[in-house]
Each structure stands twice: as structure tokens, then as C-alpha cells.
Motif scaffolding. Structure first.
Motif, PDB file in Angstrom:
ATOM      1  N   LEU A  13      18.718  45.151 -39.719  1.00 19.84           N
ATOM      2  CA  LEU A  13      18.312  43.826 -40.213  1.00 19.84           C
ATOM      3  C   LEU A  13      18.237  42.833 -39.062  1.00 19.84           C
ATOM      4  N   LEU A  16      15.186  43.545 -37.019  1.00 23.10           N
ATOM      5  CA  LEU A  16      13.960  43.038 -37.659  1.00 23.10           C
ATOM      6  C   LEU A  16      13.828  41.541 -37.440  1.00 23.10           C
ATOM      7  N   LEU A  37      17.458  35.517 -41.034  1.00 24.97           N
ATOM      8  CA  LEU A  37      17.729  36.957 -41.171  1.00 24.97           C
ATOM      9  C   LEU A  37      18.779  37.406 -40.164  1.00 24.97           C
ATOM     10  N   LEU A  40      22.096  36.249 -41.188  1.00 22.97           N
ATOM     11  CA  LEU A  40      22.553  37.055 -42.319  1.00 22.97           C
ATOM     12  C   LEU A  40      23.110  38.388 -41.848  1.00 22.97           C
TER      13      LEU A  40
ATOM     14  N   VAL B  14      16.716  45.911 -48.615  1.00 24.38           N
ATOM     15  CA  VAL B  14      16.973  44.869 -47.615  1.00 24.38           C
ATOM     16  C   VAL B  14      16.027  45.036 -46.435  1.00 24.38           C
ATOM     17  N   ALA B  18      12.890  42.669 -45.434  1.00 28.22           N
ATOM     18  CA  ALA B  18      12.937  41.971 -44.144  1.00 28.22           C
ATOM     19  C   ALA B  18      11.674  42.265 -43.343  1.00 28.22           C
ATOM     20  N   LEU B  34      12.173  36.849 -48.529  1.00 26.65           N
ATOM     21  CA  LEU B  34      13.470  36.429 -47.995  1.00 26.65           C
ATOM     22  C   LEU B  34      14.489  36.330 -49.128  1.00 26.65           C
ATOM     23  N   VAL B  37      15.621  39.740 -49.873  1.00 27.96           N
ATOM     24  CA  VAL B  37      16.615  40.189 -48.888  1.00 27.96           C
ATOM     25  C   VAL B  37      17.991  39.670 -49.260  1.00 27.96           C
ATOM     26  N   PHE B  38      18.068  38.390 -49.602  1.00 22.43           N
ATOM     27  CA  PHE B  38      19.373  37.813 -49.906  1.00 22.43           C
ATOM     28  C   PHE B  38      19.988  38.440 -51.143  1.00 22.43           C
ATOM     29  N   THR B  41      21.261  41.832 -50.296  1.00 16.52           N
ATOM     30  CA  THR B  41      22.471  41.734 -49.483  1.00 16.52           C
ATOM     31  C   THR B  41      23.678  41.435 -50.356  1.00 16.52           C
ATOM     32  N   PHE B  57      26.883  34.113 -51.369  1.00 18.03           N
ATOM     33  CA  PHE B  57      25.604  34.357 -50.705  1.00 18.03           C
ATOM     34  C   PHE B  57      24.455  34.011 -51.630  1.00 18.03           C
ATOM     35  N   VAL B  60      24.457  30.025 -51.944  1.00 20.83           N
ATOM     36  CA  VAL B  60      24.073  29.256 -50.756  1.00 20.83           C
ATOM     37  C   VAL B  60      22.703  29.681 -50.246  1.00 20.83           C
ATOM     38  N   TYR B  61      22.506  31.004 -50.083  1.00 25.51           N
ATOM     39  CA  TYR B  61      21.254  31.432 -49.471  1.00 25.51           C
ATOM     40  C   TYR B  61      20.084  31.260 -50.430  1.00 25.51           C
TER      41      TYR B  61
END
Lengths: 100, 256
Positions: A13, A16, A37, A40, B14, B18, B34, B37-38, B41, B57, B60-61
């Protein structure tokens, strides 16, 4: 589940994210997203190690990184809005011309 | 087995999302990937038993950062940029540096972070197992593409040998070990309670600095985007109240 698999996931990740910054030379929004990213991935790394080492300070630092990520994205997007107002585009090719 | 399946499911999504964040031309799609992805995760964090962090996560994300990105992307009138010609220009140097980075960490992980009881059993086997992980994942990806449930199913079908070997290693390791499960001897706290105690006791300077960072970010964002020179139509309360209705509305002529 092995910790190495999680570590490889977060490594890829991060990679990337780095590649996104390398390859995307046009759009600064995508570059900001790539920074997110990478943050993260770092965050995930802290959490994986804090789980496998059974140490709570990794989770504390993950919270702090989360704070910094939120602050970074808000300031970055504010700068982006300013840049767009000044120049009318968000291309980063001529960003060194921004003065004053 | 279900745990492993979930891990590969989440980690595949993920990495795929990404990749799509980087590759998609439209920034709106990038933001949506995105968010994906979050979310995935957060799933990975649930597999690590970090439920509090998974929810944090998500909040917030996804709730703050991704919505902020989405708002800015929608607000600005961004032309779709062509990235096709630059990808091949930067591919060699970027790929080379990335490959070096990856190989370095690959060997680092396999040397340093293998648990001791696995390393004493067989030195070369964990490295081979990690290699097998990539080979199987790549092979299933090549054969079956992006359709996810199919992919996971086929990946499991291909890698039964891998999982059997891994389970054999764990089994062997646990036969030789004698250990005490200490958590049964101590009284336990909930994760949030433990986190709060450590954060407010030992790390409260960090906590204060984090609050200052947030404050500065808030002030900075407001100061940057506040534009006093632009003419904004505001409500003039006194003028509005002092206006005389009889003088404002005139009768010019009557229609016939």
C-alpha cells in the motif's frame, strides 16, 4: 494469520502511494490522496506491530498520525482551493510560478 | 480458514483500490476508490482485533477526510487530465526505485520478523511460503481477473497446499513449546479503557500537541480560504429594518 502477510499488505500500500506520486504529474488532488494512502500504510504498520508486540504505544502513535493526517489533508485542500482561485487550474507543471 | 480468506479478500481489495486511485483519470472515481481503500483497511483492522481503531478509521478517514476530498473535487472545475503520455516517461525510474524498495523490505521481513519458534524449525521455509503467497495470488489474479468471490475461491483452491504447510509448521511449533497464557491470570480491561489510561497518563504531552496541531490546521484552513477582498452580499440588518415601506414601493400608474 501471520503478521508478515499484514506487513506485506501495508508495504504494498505504501509502495502504491509512492508510485502514485511518481506517476501522477498532472493532478495535485491525486497526489494529496497518495499522501493519504502512504499515511494510512504507516498507520496500519504501527497498528500491526502494536498488536503483534502486544504494546499499546503503537496504537497511541496511530491516533497521533491520524490527527496529523486530518490536519494535513485539510491544510492541503485549503492550499489547493487557494491555488485554483489564483490560477484557475490545478495542474502542477507551472506551480513554481506562484508568487505573492 | 475463514480468517485467512477474509484477510486475502480485504488485502486484495485494499491493493486493487489503491491501484485504481492512482490509475483512474477522473478524480471523483479516485476519491470513491479511496473510500473503498479505507473501508477495507477497517476490515483488516477488525481481523487484527482492533475494533476501536477500525471504527475510528471509518469515522475519521471516510467521514472527514474522504468527504473533504469529495467536496473539493466536486467544487473545483477540474478538467480531466491526460496521464497516458507521462506514465511511460516516469515508469522506468519509478519502477526501479519501487522494485529496490520492495525487494529490500521483502528480505527484511523474512529475515527479521519471522517469529522465533518458526525460524528454529526451518530456516528457509518461511521465505518460500511468502514467495508462494505472491505466486498464488498472482496466478489466481491472472486466471480469474477482478471478479472477487471467484478469485478468492480459486485462490483458496490453488493454495490448499500452502495453507496445509503453514498449519503443519504451526502445529510442529506448538508441540515443542510450553507456555503460560498470562491473560487468564490478570484482570482485563477493555481496549478503549486501556488506551485512554495510557494516553492520558504517559502520553498527555503528545495529546496536547495533537490538539494544538488540529487547532493550527483549523486556523490555517480558515485563514487561507477566507477571502476578504471579494464582494460578498451580506444582510444589512439596520438598513433593512429602517426601510420605510411607504417610500419603497411606488405606484407608478394603473393598468387599464
Amino acid at each position: 494469520m501471520h503478521c508478515i502477510s499484514f506487513l506485506h499488505c501495508s508495504l504494498l500500500l505504501f509502495l502504491l502511494g509512492v508510485w502514485g506520486i511518481f506517476f501522477n504529474r498532472k493532478n495535485i488532488v491525486v497526489m494529496l490522496m497518495c499522501i493519504e494512502l502512504m499515511l494510512l500504510a504507516v498507520n496500519l504498520n504501527f497498528l500491526i506491530f502494536s498488536t503483534y508486540l502486544d504494546d499499546l504505544s503503537g496504537q497511541i502513535f496511530s491516533l497521533l498520525i491520524l490527527t496529523v493526517a486530518a490536519a494535513e489533508s485539510s491544510i492541503g485542500l485549503a492550499l489547493l482551493v487557494m491555488y485554483y482561485r489564483t490560477r484557475g487550474t490545478i495542474s502542477i507543471e507551472y506551480m513554481n510560478l506562484l508568487k505573492g | 480458514m475463514g480468517d485467512t480468506f477474509l484477510f486475502f479478500f480485504f488485502s486484495f481489495f485494499v491493493l486493487f483500490s489503491a491501484f485504481m486511485v492512482i490509475r483512474s483519470k477522473n478524480p471523483v472515481y479516485s476519491v470513491l476508490f479511496l473510500i473503498l481503500v479505507f473501508c477495507n483497511t477497517a476490515g483488516l483492522l477488525l481481523l487484527l482485533n482492533l475494533d476501536f481503531f477500525a471504527l475510528i478509521f471509518l469515522i475519521v478517514y471516510v467521514g472527514a477526510i474522504a468527504v473533504l476530498f469529495l467536496f473539493v473535487v466536486m467544487m473545483l472545475d477540474i478538467k480531466l487530465a491526460e496521464m497516458q503520455e507521462s506514465i511511460f516517461f516516469y515508469l522506468p525510474i519509478g519502477g526501479f526505485i519501487g522494485l529496490i524498495f520492495f525487494i529490500e523490505f521483502y528480505f527484511l521481513f523474512n529475515k527479521e520478523f519471522v517469529p522465533l519458534h518458526l525460524e528454529t524449525l526451518s530456516t528457509g521455509s518461511t521465505s518460500m511460503l511468502t514467495l508462494q503467497f505472491y505466486v498464488y495470488a498472482f496466478w489466481a489474479f491472472v486466471l480469474y481477473g477482478f471478479s472477487a468471490p471467484h478469485f478468492a475461491q480459486k485462490f483458496r483452491a490453488y493454495s490448499t497446499h500452502f495453507f496445509e504447510q503453514l498449519r503443519g509448521l504451526e502445529h510442529q511449533a506448538h508441540q515443542n513449546l510450553e507456555y503460560v497464557i498470562w491473560p487468564t491470570y490478570v484482570d482485563s480491561k477493555t481496549p478503549v479503557e486501556a488506551l485512554g489510561q495510557v494516553l492520558y497518563t504517559y502520553y498527555f504531552y503528545f495529546f496536547l500537541v495533537a490538539s494544538l496541531i488540529l487547532l493550527i490546521a483549523m486556523i490555517g484552513a480558515i485563514m487561507l480560504t477566507l477571502n476578504p477582498h471579494r464582494a460578498v452580499r451580506r444582510q444589512q440588518v439596520f438598513e433593512q429594518n429602517a426601510r420605510d415601506f411607504a417610500k419603497t414601493v411606488h405606484k407608478i400608474r394603473t393598468l387599464k
